[in-house]
Write a protein that holds these residues in place. Structure first.
Motif, mmCIF file in Angstrom:
data_model
loop_
_atom_site.group_PDB
_atom_site.id
_atom_site.type_symbol
_atom_site.label_atom_id
_atom_site.label_comp_id
_atom_site.label_asym_id
_atom_site.label_seq_id
_atom_site.Cartn_x
_atom_site.Cartn_y
_atom_site.Cartn_z
ATOM 1 N N LEU A 102 -109.319 54.032 -59.327
ATOM 2 C CA LEU A 102 -109.625 53.533 -60.665
ATOM 3 C C LEU A 102 -110.569 52.338 -60.644
ATOM 4 O O LEU A 102 -111.257 52.077 -61.627
ATOM 5 N N GLN A 103 -110.586 51.617 -59.519
ATOM 6 C CA GLN A 103 -111.485 50.469 -59.431
ATOM 7 C C GLN A 103 -112.948 50.902 -59.420
ATOM 8 O O GLN A 103 -113.831 50.151 -59.818
ATOM 9 N N THR A 104 -113.209 52.124 -58.970
ATOM 10 C CA THR A 104 -114.584 52.626 -58.948
ATOM 11 C C THR A 104 -115.015 53.186 -60.302
ATOM 12 O O THR A 104 -116.197 53.477 -60.492
ATOM 13 N N LEU A 105 -114.077 53.319 -61.219
ATOM 14 C CA LEU A 105 -114.392 53.872 -62.543
ATOM 15 C C LEU A 105 -115.106 52.815 -63.389
ATOM 16 O O LEU A 105 -114.599 51.703 -63.542
ATOM 17 N N PRO A 106 -116.280 53.114 -63.927
ATOM 18 C CA PRO A 106 -116.966 52.132 -64.783
ATOM 19 C C PRO A 106 -116.101 51.717 -65.963
ATOM 20 O O PRO A 106 -115.379 52.543 -66.551
ATOM 21 N N SER A 107 -116.155 50.441 -66.308
ATOM 22 C CA SER A 107 -115.283 49.892 -67.354
ATOM 23 C C SER A 107 -115.475 50.573 -68.705
ATOM 24 O O SER A 107 -114.527 50.725 -69.478
ATOM 25 N N VAL A 108 -116.714 50.994 -68.981
ATOM 26 C CA VAL A 108 -116.989 51.596 -70.283
ATOM 27 C C VAL A 108 -116.227 52.908 -70.466
ATOM 28 O O VAL A 108 -116.017 53.357 -71.597
ATOM 29 N N CYS A 109 -115.793 53.526 -69.357
ATOM 30 C CA CYS A 109 -115.037 54.777 -69.456
ATOM 31 C C CYS A 109 -113.677 54.571 -70.114
ATOM 32 O O CYS A 109 -113.076 55.539 -70.621
ATOM 33 N N TRP A 110 -113.166 53.326 -70.111
ATOM 34 C CA TRP A 110 -111.874 53.063 -70.734
ATOM 35 C C TRP A 110 -111.981 52.910 -72.245
ATOM 36 O O TRP A 110 -110.962 52.951 -72.943
ATOM 37 N N VAL A 111 -113.192 52.740 -72.749
ATOM 38 C CA VAL A 111 -113.357 52.491 -74.182
ATOM 39 C C VAL A 111 -112.887 53.674 -75.038
ATOM 40 O O VAL A 111 -112.152 53.479 -76.009
ATOM 41 N N PRO A 112 -113.274 54.929 -74.738
ATOM 42 C CA PRO A 112 -112.764 56.039 -75.563
ATOM 43 C C PRO A 112 -111.241 56.136 -75.564
ATOM 44 O O PRO A 112 -110.634 56.401 -76.610
ATOM 45 N N ILE A 113 -110.613 55.927 -74.392
ATOM 46 C CA ILE A 113 -109.153 55.967 -74.333
ATOM 47 C C ILE A 113 -108.560 54.853 -75.179
ATOM 48 O O ILE A 113 -107.564 55.052 -75.896
ATOM 49 N N ALA A 114 -109.166 53.666 -75.106
ATOM 50 C CA ALA A 114 -108.670 52.534 -75.895
ATOM 51 C C ALA A 114 -108.777 52.810 -77.391
ATOM 52 O O ALA A 114 -107.851 52.502 -78.161
ATOM 53 N N LEU A 115 -109.891 53.412 -77.806
ATOM 54 C CA LEU A 115 -110.072 53.708 -79.232
ATOM 55 C C LEU A 115 -109.084 54.767 -79.711
ATOM 56 O O LEU A 115 -108.535 54.667 -80.817
ATOM 57 N N LEU A 116 -108.852 55.793 -78.881
ATOM 58 C CA LEU A 116 -107.902 56.836 -79.264
ATOM 59 C C LEU A 116 -106.467 56.318 -79.269
ATOM 60 O O LEU A 116 -105.661 56.713 -80.112
ATOM 61 N N GLY A 117 -106.153 55.441 -78.337
ATOM 62 C CA GLY A 117 -104.784 54.955 -78.228
ATOM 63 C C GLY A 117 -104.451 53.808 -79.144
ATOM 64 O O GLY A 117 -103.324 53.710 -79.644
ATOM 65 N N PHE A 118 -105.409 52.898 -79.368
ATOM 66 C CA PHE A 118 -105.126 51.684 -80.139
ATOM 67 C C PHE A 118 -105.931 51.574 -81.430
ATOM 68 O O PHE A 118 -105.643 50.701 -82.247
ATOM 69 N N GLY A 119 -106.941 52.438 -81.585
ATOM 70 C CA GLY A 119 -107.782 52.341 -82.775
ATOM 71 C C GLY A 119 -108.702 51.130 -82.705
ATOM 72 O O GLY A 119 -108.875 50.516 -81.650
ATOM 73 N N GLN A 120 -109.283 50.770 -83.838
ATOM 74 C CA GLN A 120 -110.192 49.619 -83.909
ATOM 75 C C GLN A 120 -109.381 48.333 -84.032
ATOM 76 O O GLN A 120 -109.357 47.682 -85.088
ATOM 77 N N THR A 121 -108.701 47.947 -82.961
ATOM 78 C CA THR A 121 -107.819 46.777 -82.985
ATOM 79 C C THR A 121 -108.077 45.888 -81.773
ATOM 80 O O THR A 121 -108.785 46.270 -80.835
ATOM 81 N N GLU A 122 -107.455 44.700 -81.807
ATOM 82 C CA GLU A 122 -107.536 43.800 -80.653
ATOM 83 C C GLU A 122 -106.876 44.426 -79.432
ATOM 84 O O GLU A 122 -107.258 44.137 -78.300
ATOM 85 N N GLY A 123 -105.873 45.274 -79.665
ATOM 86 C CA GLY A 123 -105.211 45.940 -78.553
ATOM 87 C C GLY A 123 -106.177 46.773 -77.734
ATOM 88 O O GLY A 123 -106.055 46.852 -76.503
ATOM 89 N N ALA A 124 -107.143 47.399 -78.399
ATOM 90 C CA ALA A 124 -108.145 48.191 -77.677
ATOM 91 C C ALA A 124 -108.994 47.292 -76.781
ATOM 92 O O ALA A 124 -109.295 47.641 -75.639
ATOM 93 N N MET A 125 -109.361 46.127 -77.296
ATOM 94 C CA MET A 125 -110.137 45.169 -76.495
ATOM 95 C C MET A 125 -109.355 44.751 -75.254
ATOM 96 O O MET A 125 -109.869 44.766 -74.127
ATOM 97 N N LEU A 126 -108.100 44.357 -75.456
ATOM 98 C CA LEU A 126 -107.282 43.867 -74.344
ATOM 99 C C LEU A 126 -107.052 44.962 -73.310
ATOM 100 O O LEU A 126 -107.049 44.702 -72.104
ATOM 101 N N PHE A 127 -106.843 46.189 -73.783
ATOM 102 C CA PHE A 127 -106.625 47.306 -72.855
ATOM 103 C C PHE A 127 -107.821 47.476 -71.916
ATOM 104 O O PHE A 127 -107.659 47.628 -70.706
ATOM 105 N N VAL A 128 -109.028 47.429 -72.466
ATOM 106 C CA VAL A 128 -110.226 47.607 -71.645
ATOM 107 C C VAL A 128 -110.368 46.456 -70.652
ATOM 108 O O VAL A 128 -110.710 46.664 -69.483
ATOM 109 N N VAL A 129 -110.099 45.226 -71.092
ATOM 110 C CA VAL A 129 -110.216 44.072 -70.193
ATOM 111 C C VAL A 129 -109.202 44.168 -69.057
ATOM 112 O O VAL A 129 -109.525 43.939 -67.886
ATOM 113 N N VAL A 130 -107.947 44.509 -69.397
ATOM 114 C CA VAL A 130 -106.902 44.608 -68.377
ATOM 115 C C VAL A 130 -107.239 45.692 -67.366
ATOM 116 O O VAL A 130 -107.153 45.482 -66.147
ATOM 117 N N MET A 131 -107.627 46.860 -67.859
ATOM 118 C CA MET A 131 -107.938 47.957 -66.945
ATOM 119 C C MET A 131 -109.190 47.672 -66.115
ATOM 120 O O MET A 131 -109.347 48.186 -65.015
#
Length: 260
Positions: A102-131
């Motif tokens: 997962l460390q080799t996965l580009p960070s932008v790849c987590w954005v679609p998952i974050a949007l589907l899971g958390f919607g347009q919220t701060e949670g989506a931002m935090l999820f991408v940063v953590v991952m």
């Protein structure tokens, strides 16, 4: 002082070259558009105006708040996982392999998952940063523990140290130079991840630097785009020079790991 003068001259030369190239290219027939090929002074004017009206300060505060929260979560979760992968073979073959992949996965790849899971919220931002930061911290902690000379643990056991005591008082402190280096890398990944998230995730709870960057693109405001990029670079440099480099140098000197 000499290093400062050399650096100042280097960046002054870059700015001068930027000014001259843009001037020549805009003046040429069929050359660059003056709307997109901005001069250094145009970027300076934007930065000064954004500082005066508070736009840049507010965006920086919003971005740093998101970054720090996500980064701290990444450290709190990543350090124990890294210690587990270094201690037990089962964790190395499972969590370690997962972290490496997962460390080799580009960070932008987590954005679609974050949007589907958390919607347009701060949670989506935090999820991408953590991952974005978590897996590099896990790997750095694992590598840090494995780089501790075995003689340290043997010497501690000879003097009566038991397992938990050896880990807490010998192995963990000796691995700190490498862990701090990994935390710096995790910070860089978290920073990049947040910029990707702020560009693609539009929320109303606060406009960050990434969103200012996107607004500049939408408005064809190249001075704003370059100005915000400059602020992002400066914040990254300050974080490295103030937060990480002093600790890195101190710990490497303290444990004699060959860095000054």
């Amino acid at each position: 002082m000499r290093r400062f003068i050399v650096s100042a001259l280097f960046f002054a030369a870059l700015i001068f070259a930027w000014h001259e190239i843009v001037t020549i290219k805009v003046a040429q027939k069929g050359g660059w558009s003056p709307v997109l090929a901005v001069q250094p002074k145009d970027v300076g004017i934007y930065l000064w105006g954004a500082l005066k009206d508070g736009t840049l300060w507010h965006a920086s505060v919003v971005t740093m708040r998101r970054l720090l929260i996500g980064y701290v979560i990444g450290i709190v979760v990543g350090l124990p996982l890294g210690l587990l992968t270094a201690r037990w073979k089962f964790c190395e073959d499972t969590i370690g392999v997962l972290a490496l992949g997962l460390q080799t996965l580009p960070s932008v790849c987590w954005v679609p998952i974050a949007l589907l899971g958390f919607g347009q919220t701060e949670g989506a931002m935090l999820f991408v940063v953590v991952m974005g930061s978590l897996w590099s911290i896990v790997i750095a902690t694992d590598n840090g523990v494995r780089n501790v000379p075995p003689i340290y643990a043997r010497a501690a056991r000879t003097m009566g140290s038991k397992r938990l005591h050896t880990w807490l008082k010998v192995i963990l402190p000796a691995s700190l130079p490498f862990i701090v280096s990994g935390m710096k890398q995790g910070w860089a990944f978290a920073w990049r991840s947040l910029m990707a998230a702020e560009i693609y995730v539009a929320i109303l709870t606060g406009v960050g630097l990434g969103q200012l960057l996107q607004y500049g693109r939408d408005l064809n405001a190249m001075d704003q785009v370059i100005g915000v990029m400059f602020v992002i670079v400066v914040i990254g440099l300050l974080a490295d020079k103030i937060l990480f480099s002093p600790w890195e140098k101190f710990l490497h000197r303290r444990w004699g790991t060959g860095r000054s």
